[in-house]
Design a protein around this motif. Structure first.
Motif, PDB file in Angstrom:
ATOM      1  N   VAL A  57      49.220 -36.284  79.219  1.00 50.02           N
ATOM      2  CA  VAL A  57      50.235 -36.141  78.525  1.00 50.02           C
ATOM      3  C   VAL A  57      50.378 -34.554  78.204  1.00 50.02           C
ATOM      4  N   ALA A  58      49.415 -33.924  77.851  1.00 50.95           N
ATOM      5  CA  ALA A  58      49.594 -32.644  77.656  1.00 50.95           C
ATOM      6  C   ALA A  58      50.090 -31.781  78.863  1.00 50.95           C
ATOM      7  N   ILE A  59      49.635 -32.122  79.921  1.00 45.37           N
ATOM      8  CA  ILE A  59      50.188 -31.254  81.248  1.00 45.37           C
ATOM      9  C   ILE A  59      51.591 -31.799  81.466  1.00 45.37           C
ATOM     10  N   ASP A  61      53.798 -32.480  79.203  1.00 44.51           N
ATOM     11  CA  ASP A  61      54.477 -31.642  78.234  1.00 44.51           C
ATOM     12  C   ASP A  61      54.698 -30.293  78.665  1.00 44.51           C
ATOM     13  N   LEU A  62      53.519 -29.680  78.976  1.00 47.69           N
ATOM     14  CA  LEU A  62      53.381 -28.298  79.187  1.00 47.69           C
ATOM     15  C   LEU A  62      54.300 -27.970  80.418  1.00 47.69           C
ATOM     16  N   LEU A  63      54.510 -28.887  81.406  1.00 45.34           N
ATOM     17  CA  LEU A  63      55.425 -28.536  82.780  1.00 45.34           C
ATOM     18  C   LEU A  63      56.552 -29.037  82.490  1.00 45.34           C
ATOM     19  N   ASN A  64      57.013 -29.695  81.213  1.00 47.03           N
ATOM     20  CA  ASN A  64      58.372 -30.363  81.269  1.00 47.03           C
ATOM     21  C   ASN A  64      58.710 -31.451  82.406  1.00 47.03           C
ATOM     22  N   LEU A  65      57.681 -32.285  82.710  1.00 50.87           N
ATOM     23  CA  LEU A  65      57.784 -33.125  83.731  1.00 50.87           C
ATOM     24  C   LEU A  65      58.863 -34.377  83.355  1.00 50.87           C
ATOM     25  N   ALA A  66      59.501 -34.881  84.066  1.00 50.05           N
ATOM     26  CA  ALA A  66      60.469 -35.857  83.760  1.00 50.05           C
ATOM     27  C   ALA A  66      59.487 -37.268  83.525  1.00 50.05           C
ATOM     28  N   ALA A  67      58.609 -37.623  83.947  1.00 51.57           N
ATOM     29  CA  ALA A  67      57.930 -38.992  83.922  1.00 51.57           C
ATOM     30  C   ALA A  67      56.584 -38.778  84.342  1.00 51.57           C
ATOM     31  N   VAL A  68      55.511 -39.706  83.975  1.00 47.14           N
ATOM     32  CA  VAL A  68      54.122 -39.967  84.653  1.00 47.14           C
ATOM     33  C   VAL A  68      54.138 -41.345  85.044  1.00 47.14           C
TER      34      VAL A  68
END
Length: 85
Positions: A57-59, A61-68
């Motif tokens: 989750v931290a990564i 959020d840090l990278l502003n990813l669309a989803a995991v």
């Protein structure tokens, strides 16, 4: 394409972030090594991984990813889901 398109096409279960299903998806990245994701994934990507711990989750959020998308039947624990929300 938006996250909801991927969820629908793959019949995925949404465990957190249901209010972000309209996020735009610009690409994808698959890796289980967090350092590789930090170096290679880009904002707007969907990250495919078998990792299900809070650092994911931290990564994201840090990278502003669309989803995991968590694979291999891995399930995030309550702490991970709470952080994702």
């Amino acid at each position: 394409m938006i996250v909801q398109d991927i969820v629908s096409a793959l019949s995925l279960q949404v465990v957190a972030g249901a209010d972000h299903l309209s996020n735009q998806v610009s690409g994808g990245y698959a890796s289980d090594l967090l350092s590789c994701v930090m170096a290679g994934a880009k904002a707007g990507d969907v990250w495919i991984t078998l990792q299900a711990h809070p650092n994911v989750v931290a990564i994201a959020d840090l990278l502003n990813l669309a989803a995991v998308v968590i694979t291999e039947g891995s399930q995030p624990n309550a702490e991970t889901v709470a952080r994702a929300e």
